[in-house]
Design a protein around this motif. Structure first.
Motif, mmCIF file in Angstrom:
data_model
loop_
_atom_site.group_PDB
_atom_site.id
_atom_site.type_symbol
_atom_site.label_atom_id
_atom_site.label_comp_id
_atom_site.label_asym_id
_atom_site.label_seq_id
_atom_site.Cartn_x
_atom_site.Cartn_y
_atom_site.Cartn_z
ATOM 1 N N LEU A 1 -20.816 -45.489 -39.832
ATOM 2 C CA LEU A 1 -20.545 -44.029 -39.546
ATOM 3 C C LEU A 1 -19.153 -43.839 -40.468
ATOM 4 C CD1 LEU A 1 -20.429 -41.472 -37.749
ATOM 5 C CD2 LEU A 1 -18.777 -42.529 -36.219
ATOM 6 N N ALA A 2 -18.170 -44.572 -40.640
ATOM 7 C CA ALA A 2 -17.283 -44.693 -41.784
ATOM 8 C C ALA A 2 -17.698 -44.507 -43.112
ATOM 9 C CB ALA A 2 -16.369 -45.948 -41.873
ATOM 10 N N VAL A 3 -19.055 -45.296 -43.433
ATOM 11 C CA VAL A 3 -19.639 -45.127 -44.774
ATOM 12 C C VAL A 3 -20.019 -43.683 -44.985
ATOM 13 C CG1 VAL A 3 -21.566 -45.809 -46.306
ATOM 14 C CG2 VAL A 3 -20.111 -47.443 -45.173
ATOM 15 N N SER A 4 -20.736 -43.286 -43.897
ATOM 16 C CA SER A 4 -21.431 -41.978 -43.884
ATOM 17 C C SER A 4 -20.485 -40.805 -44.191
ATOM 18 C CB SER A 4 -22.333 -41.478 -42.392
ATOM 19 O OG SER A 4 -23.172 -42.748 -42.440
ATOM 20 N N LYS A 5 -19.427 -40.625 -43.389
ATOM 21 C CA LYS A 5 -18.306 -39.846 -43.368
ATOM 22 C C LYS A 5 -17.746 -39.780 -44.895
ATOM 23 C CE LYS A 5 -18.490 -38.250 -39.144
ATOM 24 N NZ LYS A 5 -18.557 -36.929 -38.845
ATOM 25 N N THR A 6 -17.554 -41.172 -45.397
ATOM 26 C CA THR A 6 -16.894 -41.146 -46.920
ATOM 27 C C THR A 6 -18.014 -40.643 -47.757
ATOM 28 O OG1 THR A 6 -15.854 -43.234 -46.155
ATOM 29 C CG2 THR A 6 -16.633 -42.814 -48.609
ATOM 30 N N VAL A 7 -19.349 -40.843 -47.561
ATOM 31 C CA VAL A 7 -20.362 -40.086 -48.883
ATOM 32 C C VAL A 7 -20.391 -38.738 -48.654
ATOM 33 C CG1 VAL A 7 -22.864 -40.245 -49.099
ATOM 34 C CG2 VAL A 7 -21.752 -42.083 -48.617
ATOM 35 N N GLU A 8 -20.408 -38.238 -47.080
ATOM 36 C CA GLU A 8 -20.024 -36.739 -46.862
ATOM 37 C C GLU A 8 -18.977 -36.293 -47.552
ATOM 38 O OE1 GLU A 8 -21.635 -34.914 -42.816
ATOM 39 O OE2 GLU A 8 -19.725 -35.660 -42.297
ATOM 40 N N ASN A 9 -17.916 -36.999 -47.438
ATOM 41 C CA ASN A 9 -16.550 -35.982 -47.836
ATOM 42 C C ASN A 9 -16.623 -36.160 -49.614
ATOM 43 O OD1 ASN A 9 -14.080 -35.812 -48.785
ATOM 44 N ND2 ASN A 9 -13.090 -36.718 -46.912
ATOM 45 N N VAL A 10 -16.892 -37.286 -50.109
ATOM 46 C CA VAL A 10 -16.856 -37.301 -51.579
ATOM 47 C C VAL A 10 -17.945 -36.668 -52.462
ATOM 48 C CG1 VAL A 10 -16.733 -39.126 -53.439
ATOM 49 C CG2 VAL A 10 -15.419 -39.718 -51.272
ATOM 50 N N TYR A 11 -18.939 -36.932 -51.886
ATOM 51 C CA TYR A 11 -20.323 -36.388 -52.481
ATOM 52 C C TYR A 11 -20.908 -35.317 -51.554
ATOM 53 C CZ TYR A 11 -19.927 -41.024 -54.693
ATOM 54 O OH TYR A 11 -19.397 -42.135 -55.473
ATOM 55 N N LYS A 12 -20.198 -34.238 -51.374
ATOM 56 C CA LYS A 12 -20.674 -33.103 -50.599
ATOM 57 C C LYS A 12 -21.489 -32.086 -51.229
ATOM 58 C CE LYS A 12 -16.101 -31.201 -50.830
ATOM 59 N NZ LYS A 12 -14.943 -32.259 -50.411
ATOM 60 N N ASP A 13 -21.070 -32.166 -52.686
ATOM 61 C CA ASP A 13 -21.920 -31.309 -53.375
ATOM 62 C C ASP A 13 -23.296 -31.927 -54.008
ATOM 63 O OD1 ASP A 13 -20.046 -29.170 -52.931
ATOM 64 O OD2 ASP A 13 -18.679 -30.009 -54.709
ATOM 65 N N MET A 14 -23.375 -33.080 -53.710
ATOM 66 C CA MET A 14 -24.772 -33.811 -54.244
ATOM 67 C C MET A 14 -25.871 -33.784 -53.122
ATOM 68 S SD MET A 14 -24.017 -37.123 -56.190
ATOM 69 C CE MET A 14 -23.070 -37.136 -57.752
ATOM 70 N N ASP A 15 -26.818 -34.010 -53.553
ATOM 71 C CA ASP A 15 -28.025 -34.262 -52.714
ATOM 72 C C ASP A 15 -28.748 -35.352 -53.048
ATOM 73 O OD1 ASP A 15 -29.826 -33.668 -50.776
ATOM 74 O OD2 ASP A 15 -31.202 -32.680 -51.867
ATOM 75 N N PHE A 16 -29.091 -36.323 -52.327
ATOM 76 C CA PHE A 16 -29.862 -37.628 -52.706
ATOM 77 C C PHE A 16 -31.179 -37.405 -51.740
ATOM 78 C CE2 PHE A 16 -26.882 -38.260 -49.392
ATOM 79 C CZ PHE A 16 -27.300 -39.036 -48.542
ATOM 80 N N GLU A 17 -32.144 -38.310 -52.100
ATOM 81 C CA GLU A 17 -33.490 -38.358 -51.658
ATOM 82 C C GLU A 17 -33.632 -39.571 -50.404
ATOM 83 O OE1 GLU A 17 -36.468 -37.966 -54.466
ATOM 84 O OE2 GLU A 17 -35.478 -36.363 -55.566
ATOM 85 N N ILE A 18 -32.914 -40.650 -50.779
ATOM 86 C CA ILE A 18 -33.164 -42.066 -50.036
ATOM 87 C C ILE A 18 -31.830 -42.533 -49.917
ATOM 88 C CG2 ILE A 18 -35.627 -42.099 -50.872
ATOM 89 C CD1 ILE A 18 -34.646 -44.396 -52.124
#
Length: 134
Positions: free
Chosen positions: A81-98
């Motif tokens: 959950l901590a990793v997910s929230k970090t990715v969501e916060n830092v890379y909010k303008d990025m899309d990824f596939e996998i």
């Protein structure tokens, strides 16, 4: 019903302070309140940027060590959950596939009985509704 019985016999514990918590929580509210408000971002000597939800300090280090070496798989819930929230916060303008992870050697897999990076990556993939690929 099964969750209720498991909670009675084996109550989940906060990965950071080891207090009993509800199975619906990832960590206790006291530890959650101490989490950094923003991701930890550092430039390493090679010039690359490392981003993490926490500094690798006492309670976080203990949670990771217990997860990796003592088989406390429940800790994956909070860590992912901590990793997910970090990715969501830092890379909010990025899309990824996998979502994927660093593979674990056969020797380490045999020692630990599970791939801790894979469990976190699978939960991160679920959080973002993306496929997990080994």
């Amino acid at each position: 019903m099964v969750d209720f019985i498991l909670s009675l016999l084996f109550p989940p514990k906060c990965p950071y302070c080891s207090k009993n918590i509800s199975r619906s929580l990832a960590e206790c509210p006291v530890c959650r309140a101490q989490f950094p408000k923003y991701p930890q971002i550092k430039t390493i000597p090679s010039g690359e940027i490392c981003i993490a939800p926490f500094f690798y300090d006492t309670s976080v280090r203990n949670a990771i060590v217990n997860y990796k070496f003592r088989g406390r798989k429940f800790n994956a819930k909070s860590l992912s959950l901590a990793v997910s929230k970090t990715v969501e916060n830092v890379y909010k303008d990025m899309d990824f596939e996998i979502v994927s992870c660093v593979p674990l050697s056969a020797e380490r897999l045999h020692e630990r009985g599970f791939n801790q990076s894979e469990l976190i990556a699978e939960k991160v993939a679920k959080y973002f509704e993306k496929p997990y690929e080994p």
